[in-house]
Design a protein around this motif. Structure first.
Motif, PDB file in Angstrom:
ATOM      1  N   GLN A  13       0.824  -1.217   0.000  1.00  0.00           N
ATOM      2  CA  GLN A  13       0.000   0.000   0.000  1.00  0.00           C
ATOM      3  C   GLN A  13       0.859   1.268   0.000  1.00  0.00           C
ATOM      4  O   GLN A  13       0.626   2.182  -0.789  1.00  0.00           O
ATOM      5  N   ILE A  14       1.830   1.325   0.877  1.00  0.00           N
ATOM      6  CA  ILE A  14       2.686   2.512   0.966  1.00  0.00           C
ATOM      7  C   ILE A  14       3.511   2.665  -0.311  1.00  0.00           C
ATOM      8  O   ILE A  14       3.682   3.773  -0.825  1.00  0.00           O
ATOM      9  N   GLY A  15       4.024   1.544  -0.829  1.00  0.00           N
ATOM     10  CA  GLY A  15       4.796   1.599  -2.072  1.00  0.00           C
ATOM     11  C   GLY A  15       3.969   2.126  -3.222  1.00  0.00           C
ATOM     12  O   GLY A  15       4.445   2.930  -4.033  1.00  0.00           O
ATOM     13  N   GLY A  16       2.711   1.697  -3.306  1.00  0.00           N
ATOM     14  CA  GLY A  16       1.823   2.192  -4.359  1.00  0.00           C
ATOM     15  C   GLY A  16       1.594   3.688  -4.263  1.00  0.00           C
ATOM     16  O   GLY A  16       1.596   4.407  -5.272  1.00  0.00           O
ATOM     17  N   ARG A  17       1.429   4.167  -3.036  1.00  0.00           N
ATOM     18  CA  ARG A  17       1.235   5.621  -2.835  1.00  0.00           C
ATOM     19  C   ARG A  17       2.500   6.396  -3.231  1.00  0.00           C
ATOM     20  O   ARG A  17       2.435   7.445  -3.852  1.00  0.00           O
ATOM     21  N   GLY A  18       3.642   5.857  -2.843  1.00  0.00           N
ATOM     22  CA  GLY A  18       4.908   6.521  -3.191  1.00  0.00           C
ATOM     23  C   GLY A  18       5.126   6.573  -4.689  1.00  0.00           C
ATOM     24  O   GLY A  18       5.545   7.614  -5.223  1.00  0.00           O
ATOM     25  N   LEU A  19       4.835   5.477  -5.389  1.00  0.00           N
ATOM     26  CA  LEU A  19       4.987   5.466  -6.848  1.00  0.00           C
ATOM     27  C   LEU A  19       4.020   6.436  -7.515  1.00  0.00           C
ATOM     28  O   LEU A  19       4.379   7.105  -8.493  1.00  0.00           O
ATOM     29  N   ALA A  20       2.809   6.525  -6.993  1.00  0.00           N
ATOM     30  CA  ALA A  20       1.832   7.474  -7.546  1.00  0.00           C
ATOM     31  C   ALA A  20       2.341   8.914  -7.396  1.00  0.00           C
ATOM     32  O   ALA A  20       2.181   9.734  -8.307  1.00  0.00           O
ATOM     33  N   MET A  21       2.976   9.197  -6.264  1.00  0.00           N
ATOM     34  CA  MET A  21       3.530  10.542  -6.068  1.00  0.00           C
ATOM     35  C   MET A  21       4.674  10.802  -7.039  1.00  0.00           C
ATOM     36  O   MET A  21       4.803  11.918  -7.570  1.00  0.00           O
ATOM     37  N   LEU A  22       5.518   9.801  -7.283  1.00  0.00           N
ATOM     38  CA  LEU A  22       6.625   9.976  -8.228  1.00  0.00           C
ATOM     39  C   LEU A  22       6.111  10.246  -9.639  1.00  0.00           C
ATOM     40  O   LEU A  22       6.683  11.045 -10.384  1.00  0.00           O
ATOM     41  N   ARG A  23       5.016   9.584 -10.014  1.00  0.00           N
ATOM     42  CA  ARG A  23       4.451   9.735 -11.367  1.00  0.00           C
ATOM     43  C   ARG A  23       3.696  11.043 -11.555  1.00  0.00           C
ATOM     44  O   ARG A  23       3.360  11.397 -12.682  1.00  0.00           O
ATOM     45  N   SER A  24       3.432  11.752 -10.478  1.00  0.00           N
ATOM     46  CA  SER A  24       2.637  12.979 -10.574  1.00  0.00           C
ATOM     47  C   SER A  24       3.346  14.080 -11.367  1.00  0.00           C
ATOM     48  O   SER A  24       2.699  14.921 -11.968  1.00  0.00           O
ATOM     49  N   GLY A  25       4.664  14.072 -11.346  1.00  0.00           N
ATOM     50  CA  GLY A  25       5.418  15.110 -12.054  1.00  0.00           C
ATOM     51  C   GLY A  25       5.610  16.374 -11.236  1.00  0.00           C
ATOM     52  O   GLY A  25       6.372  17.259 -11.625  1.00  0.00           O
ATOM     53  N   GLU A  26       4.927  16.509 -10.113  1.00  0.00           N
ATOM     54  CA  GLU A  26       5.068  17.677  -9.244  1.00  0.00           C
ATOM     55  C   GLU A  26       6.333  17.520  -8.397  1.00  0.00           C
ATOM     56  O   GLU A  26       6.491  16.503  -7.718  1.00  0.00           O
ATOM     57  N   PRO A  27       7.226  18.506  -8.410  1.00  0.00           N
ATOM     58  CA  PRO A  27       8.490  18.370  -7.666  1.00  0.00           C
ATOM     59  C   PRO A  27       8.302  18.068  -6.176  1.00  0.00           C
ATOM     60  O   PRO A  27       9.021  17.231  -5.620  1.00  0.00           O
ATOM     61  N   VAL A  28       7.342  18.709  -5.539  1.00  0.00           N
ATOM     62  CA  VAL A  28       7.124  18.479  -4.110  1.00  0.00           C
ATOM     63  C   VAL A  28       6.628  17.047  -3.878  1.00  0.00           C
ATOM     64  O   VAL A  28       7.109  16.345  -2.977  1.00  0.00           O
ATOM     65  N   LEU A  29       5.678  16.598  -4.705  1.00  0.00           N
ATOM     66  CA  LEU A  29       5.167  15.236  -4.560  1.00  0.00           C
ATOM     67  C   LEU A  29       6.239  14.194  -4.888  1.00  0.00           C
ATOM     68  O   LEU A  29       6.278  13.119  -4.279  1.00  0.00           O
ATOM     69  N   ILE A  30       7.112  14.490  -5.824  1.00  0.00           N
ATOM     70  CA  ILE A  30       8.203  13.568  -6.144  1.00  0.00           C
ATOM     71  C   ILE A  30       9.121  13.426  -4.929  1.00  0.00           C
ATOM     72  O   ILE A  30       9.516  12.321  -4.560  1.00  0.00           O
ATOM     73  N   GLY A  31       9.437  14.549  -4.287  1.00  0.00           N
ATOM     74  CA  GLY A  31      10.274  14.508  -3.085  1.00  0.00           C
ATOM     75  C   GLY A  31       9.630  13.710  -1.962  1.00  0.00           C
ATOM     76  O   GLY A  31      10.274  12.874  -1.316  1.00  0.00           O
ATOM     77  N   ILE A  32       8.342  13.951  -1.744  1.00  0.00           N
ATOM     78  CA  ILE A  32       7.617  13.200  -0.712  1.00  0.00           C
ATOM     79  C   ILE A  32       7.536  11.721  -1.102  1.00  0.00           C
ATOM     80  O   ILE A  32       7.695  10.835  -0.262  1.00  0.00           O
ATOM     81  N   GLY A  33       7.308  11.438  -2.389  1.00  0.00           N
ATOM     82  CA  GLY A  33       7.226  10.060  -2.869  1.00  0.00           C
ATOM     83  C   GLY A  33       8.514   9.296  -2.621  1.00  0.00           C
ATOM     84  O   GLY A  33       8.486   8.129  -2.213  1.00  0.00           O
TER      85      GLY A  33
END
Length: 164
Positions: A39-59
């Protein structure tokens, strides 16, 4: 498949060895942790795919958590397997420690007896610091004295010496 099917008749593994008492709980907890990691890995990958720099960092930060969990689980299973092999070796040699410390009517180990047994085992470790058997015995003396943290450290030392 039931636990009886896996363990065979009488709670014994097909090899004739008894299934360790804590193994079903460890497997269940590992399965729950695997679900958490997924579950956590899926959320992290979704954040990486968002393209938003802040979300990528959090991901990236979020993905570190499952990696740590997997590493810690693997470390604990490796320690457990090594401790079992050490116990089997000591049992085959007839040198497996016996819990024969006096207890109160409530089941608590007599503190003075635990301290005395601990002192004997501490001295043995000081005399033979490279002997995994001495560290193994010291670990159980720490446990009897109620010091679980040091017991675990001593078991890790014993396991490292055993594997070397």
């Amino acid at each position: 498949m039931s636990g009886q099917d896996v363990a065979g008749a009488g709670g014994r593994a097909p090899s004739g060895r008894k299934v360790p008492r804590g193994l079903p709980g460890a497997i269940a907890l590992t399965a729950l942790l695997a679900l958490y990691v997924w579950q956590i890995g899926g959320r992290g990958l979704a954040m990486l795919r968002s393209g938003e720099p802040v979300l990528i960092g959090i991901g990236v930060g979020v993905l570190v958590i499952p990696l740590l969990v997997i590493g810690l689980i693997a470390r604990e299973y490796r320690l457990a397997a090594t401790v079992q092999r050490m116990a089997d070796t000591l049992a085959a040699d007839g040198r497996l420690p016996v819990d024969d410390l006096p207890r109160s009517p409530g089941g608590r180990i007599d503190r003075a007896a635990a301290d005395e047994a601990f002192e004997q085992r501490r001295v043995t470790v000081e005399e033979t610091p490279d002997d995994w058997r001495a560290w193994y015995n010291l670990a159980f003396a720490y446990d009897a004295a109620g010091d679980r943290r040091r017991a675990r450290e001593a078991l890790r030392t014993a396991a490292g010496l055993f594997r070397a």
